[in-house]
Write a protein that holds these residues in place. Structure first.
Motif, short mmCIF file in Angstrom:
data_model
loop_
_atom_site.label_atom_id
_atom_site.label_comp_id
_atom_site.label_asym_id
_atom_site.label_seq_id
_atom_site.Cartn_x
_atom_site.Cartn_y
_atom_site.Cartn_z
N ILE A 1 3.36 -34.93 32.97
CA ILE A 1 2.86 -35.72 34.09
C ILE A 1 1.72 -36.64 33.65
O ILE A 1 1.48 -37.68 34.26
N TRP A 2 1.01 -36.26 32.55
CA TRP A 2 -0.10 -37.09 32.07
C TRP A 2 0.40 -38.35 31.37
O TRP A 2 -0.36 -39.28 31.17
N LEU A 3 1.69 -38.36 31.01
CA LEU A 3 2.26 -39.52 30.31
C LEU A 3 3.05 -40.44 31.23
O LEU A 3 3.55 -41.47 30.79
N ALA A 4 3.15 -40.05 32.51
CA ALA A 4 3.91 -40.87 33.46
C ALA A 4 3.16 -42.16 33.76
O ALA A 4 1.93 -42.22 33.71
N LEU B 1 -0.54 -48.23 31.64
CA LEU B 1 -1.49 -47.12 31.70
C LEU B 1 -0.79 -45.85 32.19
O LEU B 1 -0.04 -45.87 33.16
N THR B 2 -1.06 -44.75 31.51
CA THR B 2 -0.47 -43.48 31.90
C THR B 2 -1.32 -42.80 32.97
O THR B 2 -2.46 -43.20 33.23
N THR B 3 -0.76 -41.76 33.56
CA THR B 3 -1.50 -41.00 34.56
C THR B 3 -2.78 -40.43 33.98
O THR B 3 -3.84 -40.44 34.62
N GLY B 4 -2.70 -39.92 32.76
CA GLY B 4 -3.88 -39.36 32.11
C GLY B 4 -4.99 -40.38 31.93
O GLY B 4 -6.17 -40.10 32.18
N GLN B 5 -4.63 -41.58 31.52
CA GLN B 5 -5.63 -42.63 31.33
C GLN B 5 -6.25 -43.05 32.65
O GLN B 5 -7.47 -43.29 32.74
N LEU B 6 -5.46 -43.11 33.70
CA LEU B 6 -5.99 -43.47 35.02
C LEU B 6 -6.93 -42.40 35.54
O LEU B 6 -7.98 -42.71 36.12
N VAL B 7 -6.57 -41.14 35.34
CA VAL B 7 -7.43 -40.05 35.81
C VAL B 7 -8.77 -40.06 35.09
O VAL B 7 -9.83 -39.89 35.70
N VAL B 8 -8.72 -40.27 33.77
CA VAL B 8 -9.96 -40.32 33.00
C VAL B 8 -10.83 -41.49 33.45
O VAL B 8 -12.05 -41.35 33.63
N PHE B 9 -10.21 -42.65 33.66
CA PHE B 9 -10.97 -43.84 34.06
C PHE B 9 -11.65 -43.63 35.41
O PHE B 9 -12.87 -43.83 35.54
N PHE B 10 -10.89 -43.22 36.41
CA PHE B 10 -11.48 -43.04 37.74
C PHE B 10 -12.43 -41.84 37.78
O PHE B 10 -13.40 -41.85 38.54
N GLY B 11 -12.13 -40.82 36.97
CA GLY B 11 -13.04 -39.67 36.91
C GLY B 11 -14.40 -40.05 36.37
O GLY B 11 -15.44 -39.64 36.91
N MET B 12 -14.42 -40.84 35.31
CA MET B 12 -15.69 -41.26 34.73
C MET B 12 -16.42 -42.23 35.66
O MET B 12 -17.65 -42.23 35.73
N CYS B 13 -15.65 -43.06 36.38
CA CYS B 13 -16.28 -43.97 37.35
C CYS B 13 -16.98 -43.20 38.46
O CYS B 13 -18.02 -43.64 38.98
#
Length: 232
Positions: A51-54, A69-81
């Motif tokens: 699911i992190w690669l979707a 952008l993968t799900t993992g990259q989006l989660v990391v981006f918004f999490g850090m924001c």
């Protein structure tokens, strides 16, 4: 994701350590933030790590670059924001009542913990990653609980946490592997991981036992036991 979770929790505890109060917004890191991260981990456990690669963003709406952008990259981006402004607010509130030196000193263990964690995680075998997370989670529990107890007892919170020493050894081993001084060795990693696990488990168990006994002695009660009331 892991960094965003423990980072906001530690900084919120640091704010409370200096201000003696914890002002949380309607949506905040220690509550909703951790629940969101737990939901991510639960989703990965149920649906698998794929699911992190979707890729969820359609190219015709967000553009070709965003669609890659993968799900993992989006989660990391918004999490850090979300984690960044929260931590800045925690530091600002702490600096209103404490000196910069004291706030930085209290944050030093977090810096060491982060460096050790990511260095070791860079070389740990995939089948040993979960035990490493257990070790890191128990070490983080010790750090935060010690800060809370230090605040309650008006004790000094140290900049050096001894329980992190075995994790530092794992990070040293990882550093030597990354620079090519030594070759990766599963046995070495397992020994270091085992020593770290025993250390954090023993340290936390002893600490919880001692604190529980002291509280019970102070209140005149017994742990997990209701004593009969003495008749006059």
């Amino acid at each position: 994701v892991y960094f965003a979770g423990y980072f906001v929790f530690y900084m919120a505890t640091l704010e409370e350590f200096f201000t003696s109060s914890l002002l949380l917004g309607v949506i905040n890191g220690p509550n909703e933030g951790l629940l969101i991260i737990q939901a991510f981990f639960l989703s990965a456990a149920v649906f698998g790590a794929d699911i992190w690669l979707a890729r969820l963003l359609p190219a015709d709406v967000f553009g070709t670059w965003a669609a890659q952008l993968t799900t993992g990259q989006l989660v990391v981006f918004f999490g850090m924001c979300a984690a960044g402004p929260t931590a800045i607010a925690n530091c600002y509130n702490a600096l209103r009542v404490a000196s910069l030196r004291n706030v930085v000193k209290a944050a030093v263990p977090l810096a060491f913990f982060t460096a050790y964690a990511y260095l070791w995680a860079a070389v740990v075998p995939p089948n040993r990653f979960v035990p490493l997370l257990w070790v890191l989670g128990l070490a983080f529990f010790y750090m935060v609980s010690r800060m809370i107890v230090s605040h309650l007892t008006h004790a000094t919170y140290p900049w050096f946490i001894a329980v992190l020493a075995p994790i530092a050894l794992g990070a040293l081993y990882a550093s030597l592997v990354l620079v090519g001084v030594v070759a990766p060795n599963d046995l070495t990693n397992d020994v270091l991981l085992g020593v770290a696990m025993v250390t954090v488990c023993w340290t936390n168990a002893r600490r919880v036992h001692c604190i529980t006994r002291q509280i019970c002695a102070h209140l005149g009660i017994k742990c997990f036991r209701i004593t009969p009331r003495k008749t006059p």
